[in-house]
Design a protein around this motif. Structure first.
Motif, PDB file in Angstrom:
ATOM      1  N   SER A   1       0.812  -1.212   0.000  1.00 31.06           N
ATOM      2  CA  SER A   1       0.000   0.000   0.000  1.00 31.06           C
ATOM      3  C   SER A   1       0.847   1.264   0.000  1.00 31.06           C
ATOM      4  O   SER A   1       0.345   2.356  -0.303  1.00 31.06           O
ATOM      5  CB  SER A   1      -0.941   0.010   1.211  1.00 31.06           C
ATOM      6  OG  SER A   1      -0.218  -0.158   2.415  1.00 31.06           O
TER       7      SER A   1
ATOM      8  N   VAL B 219       2.969  -2.295  -9.780  1.00 31.34           N
ATOM      9  CA  VAL B 219       1.909  -1.469  -9.204  1.00 31.34           C
ATOM     10  C   VAL B 219       1.425  -0.556 -10.322  1.00 31.34           C
ATOM     11  O   VAL B 219       2.111   0.394 -10.704  1.00 31.34           O
ATOM     12  CB  VAL B 219       2.408  -0.652  -8.000  1.00 31.34           C
ATOM     13  CG1 VAL B 219       1.283   0.206  -7.434  1.00 31.34           C
ATOM     14  CG2 VAL B 219       2.973  -1.580  -6.927  1.00 31.34           C
TER      15      VAL B 219
ATOM     16  N   ARG C 229      -2.341   3.795  -8.129  1.00 27.17           N
ATOM     17  CA  ARG C 229      -2.799   4.028  -6.751  1.00 27.17           C
ATOM     18  C   ARG C 229      -3.910   5.059  -6.803  1.00 27.17           C
ATOM     19  O   ARG C 229      -3.748   6.135  -7.362  1.00 27.17           O
ATOM     20  CB  ARG C 229      -1.646   4.556  -5.891  1.00 27.17           C
ATOM     21  CG  ARG C 229      -0.569   3.542  -5.571  1.00 27.17           C
ATOM     22  CD  ARG C 229      -1.029   2.489  -4.580  1.00 27.17           C
ATOM     23  NE  ARG C 229      -1.679   3.067  -3.424  1.00 27.17           N
ATOM     24  CZ  ARG C 229      -1.055   3.686  -2.421  1.00 27.17           C
ATOM     25  NH1 ARG C 229       0.270   3.777  -2.428  1.00 27.17           N
ATOM     26  NH2 ARG C 229      -1.724   4.183  -1.413  1.00 27.17           N
TER      27      ARG C 229
ATOM     28  N   THR D 186      -5.399  -0.152  -4.706  1.00 26.71           N
ATOM     29  CA  THR D 186      -4.116  -0.366  -5.366  1.00 26.71           C
ATOM     30  C   THR D 186      -4.325  -1.360  -6.498  1.00 26.71           C
ATOM     31  O   THR D 186      -4.779  -2.487  -6.273  1.00 26.71           O
ATOM     32  CB  THR D 186      -3.069  -0.925  -4.375  1.00 26.71           C
ATOM     33  OG1 THR D 186      -2.912  -0.020  -3.289  1.00 26.71           O
ATOM     34  CG2 THR D 186      -1.729  -1.121  -5.066  1.00 26.71           C
TER      35      THR D 186
END
Length: 224
Positions: free
Chosen positions: A151, A188, A191, A198
């Motif tokens: 996160s 990733v 966000r 996420t």
């Protein structure tokens, strides 16, 4: 005093204190211990007082709880037992990684140091359990890996999973469905702070997955 001479409750308390501060710098309190152990605060308080009298913890009234050197030694021994047992159950007996925590909680109080040493030898002296938690060595030395919460990873980060919390078996089953486990590489993708989502993509997959805040905070990663 060997750790096996302690009561099961004392072993549980010491292990919980260690676990609570292994991945966080926030000291644990009696109220938090009571909640995690599923007991009344007064029961947890009495247990801590007994440990303090044995010289295993220090506790200021209404303050945090700290392990003494001896208490830390016993706590690490219990953590080692638990994580070696989890590893044995998965690698040798074919348990799923979502099934082993409760089994290890029971077995860790019954096994001898000799049996733990034999399990360690049989497994080839593993350094982490199926969830990525580090297994302390026989001399009591912990091996805390580097890492940050998923996160906290920035957008477009290339990361490798190092640890997944085993607190929630249902979440572990969900991660299995997504193909998430220690050593899996991720990107990733995005966000979204206002929705606390996420978005990730597992290496080798052509699909994104959205993780909510609880799921993203259960995964530790390093730059990959």
């Amino acid at each position: 005093m060997p750790v096996s001479d302690l009561s099961h409750a004392a072993q549980d308390y010491l292990k919980l204190i260690w676990n609570a501060t292994e991945w966080s710098s926030t000291p644990i309190t009696v109220s938090v211990m009571a909640e995690r152990l599923g007991v009344r605060p007064s029961t947890a308080s009495d247990g801590i007082k007994k440990l303090a009298k044995q010289g295993l913890v220090t506790h200021a009234p209404y303050g945090s709880i700290e392990l003494t050197a001896e208490g830390r030694e016993h706590a690490v021994a219990m953590v080692r037992r638990h994580r070696l047992l989890e590893t044995f159950l998965v690698q040798v007996l074919g348990y799923g990684w979502d099934e082993v925590h409760d089994e290890a909680e029971i077995l860790e109080h019954a096994v001898s140091d000799f049996l733990i040493a034999r399990i360690d030898d049989h497994l080839g002296h593993p350094t982490r359990d199926p969830h990525g938690d580090p297994i302390p060595s026989a001399d009591g030395k912990p091996h805390l890996p580097q890492g940050i919460l998923l996160s906290d990873a920035g957008p477009e980060s290339e990361v490798v999973i190092t640890r997944i919390s085993d607190d929630d078996p249902e979440m572990l089953r969900y991660f299995t469905e997504l193909g998430l486990a220690p050593d899996v590489r991720l990107t990733v993708r995005e966000r979204r702070p206002y929705t606390d989502v996420t978005t990730i993509r597992r290496q080798g997959s052509d699909h994104d997955a959205d993780l909510g805040p609880v799921a993203a905070a259960a995964i530790w990663v390093v730059a990959g």
